[in-house]
Write a protein that holds these residues in place. Structure first.
Motif, PDB file in Angstrom:
ATOM      1  N   LEU A   1       0.831  -1.205   0.000  1.00 43.99           N
ATOM      2  CA  LEU A   1       0.000   0.000   0.000  1.00 43.99           C
ATOM      3  C   LEU A   1       0.864   1.253   0.000  1.00 43.99           C
ATOM      4  CD1 LEU A   1      -3.018   0.643   0.247  1.00 43.99           C
ATOM      5  CD2 LEU A   1      -2.752   0.645   2.707  1.00 43.99           C
TER       6      LEU A   1
ATOM      7  N   HIS B   1       3.629   3.718  -0.930  1.00 43.37           N
ATOM      8  CA  HIS B   1       4.454   4.054  -2.087  1.00 43.37           C
ATOM      9  C   HIS B   1       5.929   4.035  -1.734  1.00 43.37           C
ATOM     10  CE1 HIS B   1       5.496   5.914  -5.912  1.00 43.37           C
ATOM     11  NE2 HIS B   1       6.350   6.642  -5.218  1.00 43.37           N
TER      12      HIS B   1
ATOM     13  N   VAL C   1       7.208   0.466  -1.595  1.00 49.31           N
ATOM     14  CA  VAL C   1       7.282  -0.114  -2.934  1.00 49.31           C
ATOM     15  C   VAL C   1       8.496   0.429  -3.680  1.00 49.31           C
ATOM     16  CG1 VAL C   1       6.104  -0.350  -5.147  1.00 49.31           C
ATOM     17  CG2 VAL C   1       4.794  -0.478  -3.054  1.00 49.31           C
ATOM     18  N   ALA C   2       8.764   1.720  -3.491  1.00 50.68           N
ATOM     19  CA  ALA C   2       9.919   2.328  -4.157  1.00 50.68           C
ATOM     20  C   ALA C   2      11.220   1.659  -3.708  1.00 50.68           C
ATOM     21  CB  ALA C   2       9.957   3.825  -3.867  1.00 50.68           C
TER      22      ALA C   2
ATOM     23  N   VAL D   1       7.415  -4.880  -8.715  1.00 44.53           N
ATOM     24  CA  VAL D   1       6.402  -4.496  -7.742  1.00 44.53           C
ATOM     25  C   VAL D   1       5.478  -3.405  -8.248  1.00 44.53           C
ATOM     26  CG1 VAL D   1       7.580  -5.124  -5.600  1.00 44.53           C
ATOM     27  CG2 VAL D   1       8.154  -2.977  -6.740  1.00 44.53           C
ATOM     28  N   VAL D   2       4.320  -3.337  -7.632  1.00 39.30           N
ATOM     29  CA  VAL D   2       3.367  -2.260  -7.924  1.00 39.30           C
ATOM     30  C   VAL D   2       2.799  -1.772  -6.601  1.00 39.30           C
ATOM     31  CG1 VAL D   2       2.671  -3.135 -10.192  1.00 39.30           C
ATOM     32  CG2 VAL D   2       1.427  -3.876  -8.158  1.00 39.30           C
ATOM     33  N   GLN D   3       2.139  -0.638  -6.646  1.00 41.61           N
ATOM     34  CA  GLN D   3       1.456  -0.163  -5.451  1.00 41.61           C
ATOM     35  C   GLN D   3       0.046  -0.751  -5.496  1.00 41.61           C
ATOM     36  OE1 GLN D   3       1.423   4.083  -5.121  1.00 41.61           O
ATOM     37  NE2 GLN D   3       0.690   4.055  -3.014  1.00 41.61           N
ATOM     38  N   LEU D   4      -0.322  -1.496  -4.474  1.00 39.65           N
ATOM     39  CA  LEU D   4      -1.623  -2.159  -4.499  1.00 39.65           C
ATOM     40  C   LEU D   4      -2.242  -2.228  -3.112  1.00 39.65           C
ATOM     41  CD1 LEU D   4      -1.030  -5.079  -3.001  1.00 39.65           C
ATOM     42  CD2 LEU D   4      -0.246  -5.777  -5.238  1.00 39.65           C
ATOM     43  N   ASP D   5      -3.507  -2.602  -3.115  1.00 38.48           N
ATOM     44  CA  ASP D   5      -4.244  -2.815  -1.873  1.00 38.48           C
ATOM     45  C   ASP D   5      -4.599  -4.302  -1.856  1.00 38.48           C
ATOM     46  OD1 ASP D   5      -6.138  -2.980   0.183  1.00 38.48           O
ATOM     47  OD2 ASP D   5      -7.014  -1.043  -0.307  1.00 38.48           O
TER      48      ASP D   5
ATOM     49  N   ILE E   1       7.061   2.373 -11.231  1.00 36.49           N
ATOM     50  CA  ILE E   1       6.082   1.746 -10.342  1.00 36.49           C
ATOM     51  C   ILE E   1       4.666   2.124 -10.761  1.00 36.49           C
ATOM     52  CG2 ILE E   1       5.250   1.595  -7.969  1.00 36.49           C
ATOM     53  CD1 ILE E   1       8.081   2.455  -7.112  1.00 36.49           C
ATOM     54  N   ALA E   2       3.844   1.113 -10.995  1.00 35.21           N
ATOM     55  CA  ALA E   2       2.450   1.364 -11.352  1.00 35.21           C
ATOM     56  C   ALA E   2       1.638   1.509 -10.073  1.00 35.21           C
ATOM     57  CB  ALA E   2       1.907   0.197 -12.177  1.00 35.21           C
TER      58      ALA E   2
ATOM     59  N   LEU F   1      -3.893   1.418  -7.058  1.00 37.68           N
ATOM     60  CA  LEU F   1      -4.905   1.656  -6.036  1.00 37.68           C
ATOM     61  C   LEU F   1      -6.124   2.273  -6.692  1.00 37.68           C
ATOM     62  CD1 LEU F   1      -2.737   3.225  -3.211  1.00 37.68           C
ATOM     63  CD2 LEU F   1      -3.527   0.879  -3.383  1.00 37.68           C
TER      64      LEU F   1
END
Lengths: 430, 100
Positions: free
Chosen positions: A248, A250, A253-254, A263-267, B90-91, B94
């Motif tokens: 979640l 950022h 993830v960075a 990787v991605v930013q996700l929930d 980075i994608a 959300l």
């Protein structure tokens, strides 16, 4: 049918017919007070089932055996103040004499479920105002009116898997849309992790044997998802696999990206991956940050959805049974989290201390935002509060038990955490 | 996919890995993504033989799968048109609250 209701109400004028494939049940809910009158009748056809009831606000819990061609009459307290649900199971344990109570003890038998059709008769409440004696659960009185489940469900497009049957106006009592992150999590999970990311990452280096064992068991080039990957410390452990994942935060993830990970930013409640293709999934110390049973269940279901048939997932969460009990004295218990009433486990705010010398501390000290850290002069730290729903023994298993098509492979306690490994059923020609 | 900045980052060629990955991919979607980045070396359909020993194909597959990185741009949902921005590789996937 009209003569069956004890309360005097107009004739039943609404009928919902639901089909429950084997293994599919119904999530806990109370039928909306303002929509329907008192008595509700439910006719069960085709297969037996077990309906369970739990009272809003406490642990009282009952089970009711529903044989095929039986009619259940739900009214008064049972209709207004108890949530009813059908566990997602393929068979039920029934007392040998098949009495009304579903039994578990000696002489009980396992009764296989088949496809069940229910016909639920209700009377539409024309006034739209309920005046029952259970105001806390009543959306006309003190209870909050939740968004309808149809709205939440309409976003689950294209799922061939689980879709619990829902009546058009069934809704969870005092519940919220489980895919929307509540304020509590926005402030005390997401914002905090963004603030402490650097310091957090610096302290995340220990590799847990259970996670290592799980990843080692994955074949070469398996596709594995790390949901809530933090600083990515497990990507290296799983380097023989194709690991992907996200978090979640950022900032976190960075950090993973910098180390070369995919990787991605996700929930975790809405993972952006195709379902049914992952050989493995891990979610380490993540689900305890979800502030309601429904969100934890949704997250667990989404993790299972990602797995291919036969795929496995490892989920770990903080345990009520902490090894260092005195640490818990620093936790602040949250008694008023509405979404946790009557459920397992307990909710806390747990402090995270960032020493003054860290850049995260000086940045936070200047911030006036809510949930920014508070300065603790004595300790020389800035203190942030993270939200945790801490799990009790058996709670993770119960959560998994609500999901069809998945079996528990391993369930254990390790170093103040409850851990569970689950396997998605192989496709069967049901 | 929309790409404003694309990087190429060299990476070890491993045919076994590619074969495992192929089984997990939606090839059509993957190929279309490559095409939108003006990379047209991927065939419409892939045969067992190609996976087994067509070096030229495997090299192209490897390059696009592992070496081409979108640094800045966006992922676009083909059904809703919703854009998910990609920043520094980075994608951000959300969803906003109102889309839940």
């Amino acid at each position: 049918l009209n003569g069956l209701a004890a309360s005097s109400q107009s004739a039943f004028d609404q009928l919902t017919v639901n089909e429950y494939p084997r293994g599919i049940g119904l999530l806990p809910h109370v039928d909306t007070h303002s929509a329907f009158e008192d008595a509700i009748l439910s006719l069960s056809l085709g297969s037996s089932s077990v309906m369970e009831f739990r009272r809003h606000g406490d642990d009282d819990h009952r089970r009711l055996f529903l044989p095929p061609r039986s009619l259940m009459v739900m009214e008064g307290e049972a209709r207004y103040a108890w949530q009813h649900y059908i566990p997602h199971r393929k068979s039920d344990r029934i007392a040998a004499d098949a009495g009304a109570g579903a039994g578990e003890g000696e002489g009980s038998v396992s009764l296989r479920r088949g496809k069940r059709t229910s016909m639920t008769f209700r009377t539409i409440r024309v006034s739209g105002q309920c005046s029952c004696s259970y105001p806390q659960c009543c959306d006309s009185q003190e209870g909050k009116l939740p968004p309808t489940r149809m709205k939440a469900k309409s976003n689950d497009e294209g799922q061939a898997s689980v879709s619990p049957a829902t009546g058009s106006a069934s809704s969870s009592c005092c519940g919220v849309d489980e895919t929307v992150s509540p304020e509590l999590e926005k402030l005390h999970v997401r914002k905090v992790y963004d603030s402490i990311a650097g310091h957090f990452s610096a302290t995340r280096f220990a590799i847990w044997p259970e996670v290592k064992t799980f990843l080692d068991s994955m074949k070469r080039h398996s596709l594995v998802a790390d949901l809530g990957c933090g600083n990515g410390k497990y990507f290296d452990v799983g380097k023989h696999c194709c690991m992907t994942g996200g978090d979640l935060s950022h900032q976190l993830v960075a950090m993973c990206k910098q180390r070369g990970y995919e990787v991605v930013q996700l929930d975790v409640v809405k993972p952006p991956y195709r379902k049914g293709i992952f050989d493995g999934a891990i979610s380490i110390a993540v689900l305890h940050h979800m502030s309601s049973f429904n969100r934890r269940l949704t997250a667990m279901r989404r993790i299972v959805d990602l797995l291919r048939p036969g795929g496995r997932a490892l989920v770990t969460v903080w345990a009520m049974e902490q090894e260092e009990e005195k640490k818990m004295k620093k936790w602040v218990e949250l008694d008023d989290n509405q979404s946790n009433k009557g459920d397992f486990g307990r909710d806390f705010l747990v402090p995270w201390n960032v020493p003054f010398h860290r850049p995260e501390a000086s940045k936070a000290a200047k911030s006036t935002e809510e949930a920014a850290g508070k300065i603790d002069e004595k300790k020389g730290t800035v203190v942030f509060q993270r939200f945790y729903h801490v799990f009790e023994k058996g709670e993770l298993d119960h959560l998994v038990g609500c999901i069809p098509n998945v079996t528990v492979v391993k369930s254990l306690y390790d170093r103040s955490n409850w851990c569970i490994v689950v396997q998605k059923d192989e496709e069967d020609s049901n | 996919v929309e790409a404003e900045k694309v990087d190429v980052c060299e990476c070890e060629f491993n045919p076994d890995f590619l074969r495992s990955m192929y089984a997990k991919l939606d090839w059509t979607a993957f190929r279309e993504t490559a095409l939108s980045l003006k990379l047209d070396e991927l065939p419409e359909t892939v045969s067992e033989e190609m996976l087994a020993g067509d070096e030229q194909f495997l090299r192209a597959f490897h390059h696009i799968l592992l070496e081409v990185q979108i640094e800045e741009g966006a992922l676009i949902c083909p059904e809703t048109g919703r854009r998910f921005p990609i920043t520094k590789g980075i994608a951000n996937l959300l969803l906003n609250e109102d889309e839940c």
